[in-house]
Motif scaffolding. Structure first.
Motif, PDB file in Angstrom:
ATOM      1  N   ILE A   2       0.941  -1.308   0.047  1.00 33.12           N
ATOM      2  CA  ILE A   2       0.057   0.093  -0.003  1.00 33.12           C
ATOM      3  C   ILE A   2       0.885   1.364  -0.060  1.00 33.12           C
ATOM      4  O   ILE A   2       1.754   1.453   0.857  1.00 33.12           O
ATOM      5  N   HIS A   3       0.455   2.244  -0.838  1.00 31.93           N
ATOM      6  CA  HIS A   3       1.352   3.286  -1.006  1.00 31.93           C
ATOM      7  C   HIS A   3       0.302   4.593  -1.120  1.00 31.93           C
ATOM      8  O   HIS A   3      -0.334   4.714  -2.078  1.00 31.93           O
ATOM      9  N   VAL A   4       0.482   5.389  -0.080  1.00 29.52           N
ATOM     10  CA  VAL A   4      -0.641   6.585   0.096  1.00 29.52           C
ATOM     11  C   VAL A   4       0.320   7.731   0.148  1.00 29.52           C
ATOM     12  O   VAL A   4       1.055   7.812   1.042  1.00 29.52           O
ATOM     13  N   GLU A   5       0.286   8.748  -0.777  1.00 24.38           N
ATOM     14  CA  GLU A   5       0.703  10.074  -0.470  1.00 24.38           C
ATOM     15  C   GLU A   5      -0.420  11.142  -0.625  1.00 24.38           C
ATOM     16  O   GLU A   5      -1.034  11.524  -1.448  1.00 24.38           O
ATOM     17  N   HIS A   6      -0.337  11.948   0.415  1.00 20.71           N
ATOM     18  CA  HIS A   6      -1.193  13.177   0.440  1.00 20.71           C
ATOM     19  C   HIS A   6      -2.557  13.080   0.182  1.00 20.71           C
ATOM     20  O   HIS A   6      -3.407  13.763  -0.549  1.00 20.71           O
ATOM     21  N   ALA A  28     -12.971  14.816   5.273  1.00 20.60           N
ATOM     22  CA  ALA A  28     -12.898  13.365   6.161  1.00 20.60           C
ATOM     23  C   ALA A  28     -11.598  13.026   6.358  1.00 20.60           C
ATOM     24  O   ALA A  28     -11.040  12.338   7.350  1.00 20.60           O
ATOM     25  N   VAL A  29     -10.497  13.293   5.473  1.00 15.40           N
ATOM     26  CA  VAL A  29      -9.256  12.826   5.478  1.00 15.40           C
ATOM     27  C   VAL A  29      -8.442  14.054   4.914  1.00 15.40           C
ATOM     28  O   VAL A  29      -8.573  14.544   3.915  1.00 15.40           O
ATOM     29  N   ARG A  30      -7.449  14.361   5.700  1.00 16.29           N
ATOM     30  CA  ARG A  30      -6.410  15.494   5.281  1.00 16.29           C
ATOM     31  C   ARG A  30      -4.948  15.311   5.211  1.00 16.29           C
ATOM     32  O   ARG A  30      -4.254  15.010   6.350  1.00 16.29           O
ATOM     33  N   ASP A  31      -4.419  15.110   3.949  1.00 20.39           N
ATOM     34  CA  ASP A  31      -3.070  15.068   3.722  1.00 20.39           C
ATOM     35  C   ASP A  31      -2.582  13.793   4.506  1.00 20.39           C
ATOM     36  O   ASP A  31      -1.618  14.109   5.191  1.00 20.39           O
ATOM     37  N   VAL A  32      -3.185  12.721   4.349  1.00 17.52           N
ATOM     38  CA  VAL A  32      -2.570  11.603   4.989  1.00 17.52           C
ATOM     39  C   VAL A  32      -1.673  10.717   4.107  1.00 17.52           C
ATOM     40  O   VAL A  32      -2.002  10.484   2.822  1.00 17.52           O
ATOM     41  N   SER A  33      -0.457  10.485   4.483  1.00 12.76           N
ATOM     42  CA  SER A  33       0.590   9.680   3.647  1.00 12.76           C
ATOM     43  C   SER A  33       0.860   8.465   4.629  1.00 12.76           C
ATOM     44  O   SER A  33       1.436   8.705   5.866  1.00 12.76           O
ATOM     45  N   PHE A  34       1.326   7.231   3.846  1.00  8.53           N
ATOM     46  CA  PHE A  34       1.595   6.061   4.663  1.00  8.53           C
ATOM     47  C   PHE A  34       2.022   5.074   3.572  1.00  8.53           C
ATOM     48  O   PHE A  34       1.710   5.260   2.513  1.00  8.53           O
ATOM     49  N   THR A  35       2.943   4.367   4.005  1.00  8.66           N
ATOM     50  CA  THR A  35       3.098   2.980   3.257  1.00  8.66           C
ATOM     51  C   THR A  35       2.948   1.688   4.243  1.00  8.66           C
ATOM     52  O   THR A  35       3.238   1.723   5.305  1.00  8.66           O
ATOM     53  N   SER A 223      -6.638  13.406  10.276  1.00 12.55           N
ATOM     54  CA  SER A 223      -5.065  13.745  10.090  1.00 12.55           C
ATOM     55  C   SER A 223      -4.409  12.400  10.979  1.00 12.55           C
ATOM     56  O   SER A 223      -4.979  11.950  11.757  1.00 12.55           O
ATOM     57  N   LEU A 224      -3.349  12.192  10.250  1.00 15.41           N
ATOM     58  CA  LEU A 224      -2.502  11.057  10.892  1.00 15.41           C
ATOM     59  C   LEU A 224      -1.646  11.509  12.340  1.00 15.41           C
ATOM     60  O   LEU A 224      -0.841  12.438  12.000  1.00 15.41           O
ATOM     61  N   LEU A 225      -1.954  10.921  13.356  1.00  9.41           N
ATOM     62  CA  LEU A 225      -1.286  11.588  14.558  1.00  9.41           C
ATOM     63  C   LEU A 225      -0.135  10.781  14.817  1.00  9.41           C
ATOM     64  O   LEU A 225       0.936  11.505  15.069  1.00  9.41           O
ATOM     65  N   TYR A 226       0.007   9.485  14.396  1.00 13.56           N
ATOM     66  CA  TYR A 226       1.219   8.712  14.827  1.00 13.56           C
ATOM     67  C   TYR A 226       1.262   7.639  13.888  1.00 13.56           C
ATOM     68  O   TYR A 226       0.392   6.884  13.444  1.00 13.56           O
ATOM     69  N   ASP A 227       2.423   7.143  13.684  1.00 13.09           N
ATOM     70  CA  ASP A 227       2.868   6.078  12.598  1.00 13.09           C
ATOM     71  C   ASP A 227       3.973   5.405  13.075  1.00 13.09           C
ATOM     72  O   ASP A 227       5.044   5.903  12.979  1.00 13.09           O
ATOM     73  N   GLY A 228       3.996   4.320  14.002  1.00 10.18           N
ATOM     74  CA  GLY A 228       5.048   3.413  14.484  1.00 10.18           C
ATOM     75  C   GLY A 228       4.945   2.401  15.038  1.00 10.18           C
ATOM     76  O   GLY A 228       3.733   1.800  14.926  1.00 10.18           O
TER      77      GLY A 228
END
Length: 320
Positions: A2-6, A28-35, A223-228
């Motif tokens: 999964i690749h998500v950018e902005h 509903a979703v604001r500038d969320v990025s993760f892989t 918004s993404l608060l934490y990724d770890g």
């Protein structure tokens, strides 16, 4: 995988009647990025209305984002939806993919045709899942007559019959008893470990997260608060750890300089501390003869609640 950018998804709402309608944009979703890498199990957490479901609907191809880039297994979900859904499985705790009035076995047979699973592979998967999930006693039972735990096990089998590489789980243990929850968790661990299935898990049961995921993402207000990692989350936001000490005899004065006394019941004394445990252990062993020492970590539920309620995003806390 999964690749998500902005990723950004906004909805237009309307109120105020026909003559003077008022339009409002809801983000509903604001500038969320993760892989998410292949073979990972990731917990995706957040309170109701945080943006979890919107994210999942974009990843499954049900929604088109307002802006941003999303690829799942190299495909854009909403543009190549037929190929995309053939490679994923989904289980939603409040809904079923089984036909309500058909026996479970018939539902699975129909899904074999839908996904064009080769007969030999279907028999192999059905046999494996029947053993792992103990489906045998109710394969001939209509879905409407199943208990919640039985239906969830059947839905898991249905989601994985076609060997998907990615599994979305939304509240997979909601409403289940302790035994049923653990059976579901063990099955998810098995398909991840033995088949390499990538799992994205959304749940309010944080025990699911502790048992299944090493990494979590927390979203709130879009918004993404934490990724770890879970361990890092506890270290950064978990608050005080506890040192439970069993002294040889009840100490005359249980207070130890440098540690906060939480409770004292005979020889069993609990202290609170932050940071590494080596120095607190040295302090208590120097204070009086010790029989046993246990370090107790903060509960993840309390840690996540602090993040939800403490405004950590506004305080400048960002994902790792």
């Amino acid at each position: 995988m999964i690749h998500v950018e902005h990723l950004h998804k906004a909805f237009q709402t309307r109120s105020g009647g026909l003559l003077r309608p008022t339009r409002r944009t809801v983000e509903a979703v604001r500038d969320v990025s993760f892989t998410v890498g292949a073979g990972e199990v990731v917990g995706y957490l957040g309170p109701n209305g945080a943006g979890k479901s919107t994210t999942i609907k974009v990843l499954t191809g049900l929604l088109v984002p307002t802006s941003g880039r999303v690829e799942v297994g190299g495909l854009v979900p909403w543009r190549e939806r037929r190929r995309h859904v053939a490679r994923l499985g989904a289980v939603f705790g409040q809904r079923t993919t089984l036909w309500w009035d058909l026996p479970v076995r018939d539902s699975l047979d129909l899904l074999r045709d839908v996904y064009r699973v080769p007969p030999a592979r279907f028999r192999e998967n059905l046999a494996a899942f029947t053993e792992l999930l103990d489906l045998g006693p109710f394969l001939g039972t209509p879905a409407r007559s199943l208990s919640l735990g039985q239906r969830m096990r059947a839905d898991l089998a249905a989601a994985l019959l076609h060997d998907p590489s990615l599994l979305f789980l939304d509240e997979p243990t909601v409403g289940l008893d302790v035994v049923a929850k653990e059976r579901i968790r063990e099955f998810v661990r098995h398909v991840n470990r033995e088949r390499g299935v990538t799992v994205l898990l959304t749940t309010h049961d944080l025990t699911d997260v502790e048992r299944l995921a090493r990494r979590i993402m927390i979203i709130d207000h879009g918004s993404l608060l934490y990724d770890g990692g879970l361990a890092d989350l506890q270290a950064r936001f978990g608050g005080a750890r506890e040192l439970v000490v069993e002294y040889e005899t009840p100490p005359t004065d249980p207070a130890v300089p440098g540690l906060r006394l939480v409770s004292a019941e005979g020889p069993r004394v609990t202290y609170a501390f932050t940071g590494a445990a080596a120095r607190p252990i040295a302090l208590v062993t120097a204070h009086a003869p010790v029989r046993d020492v246990t370090v107790r970590e903060p509960e993840i539920e309390a840690t996540v609640r602090r993040i939800y309620e403490g405004g950590l995003l506004r305080a400048g806390i960002v994902r790792t």
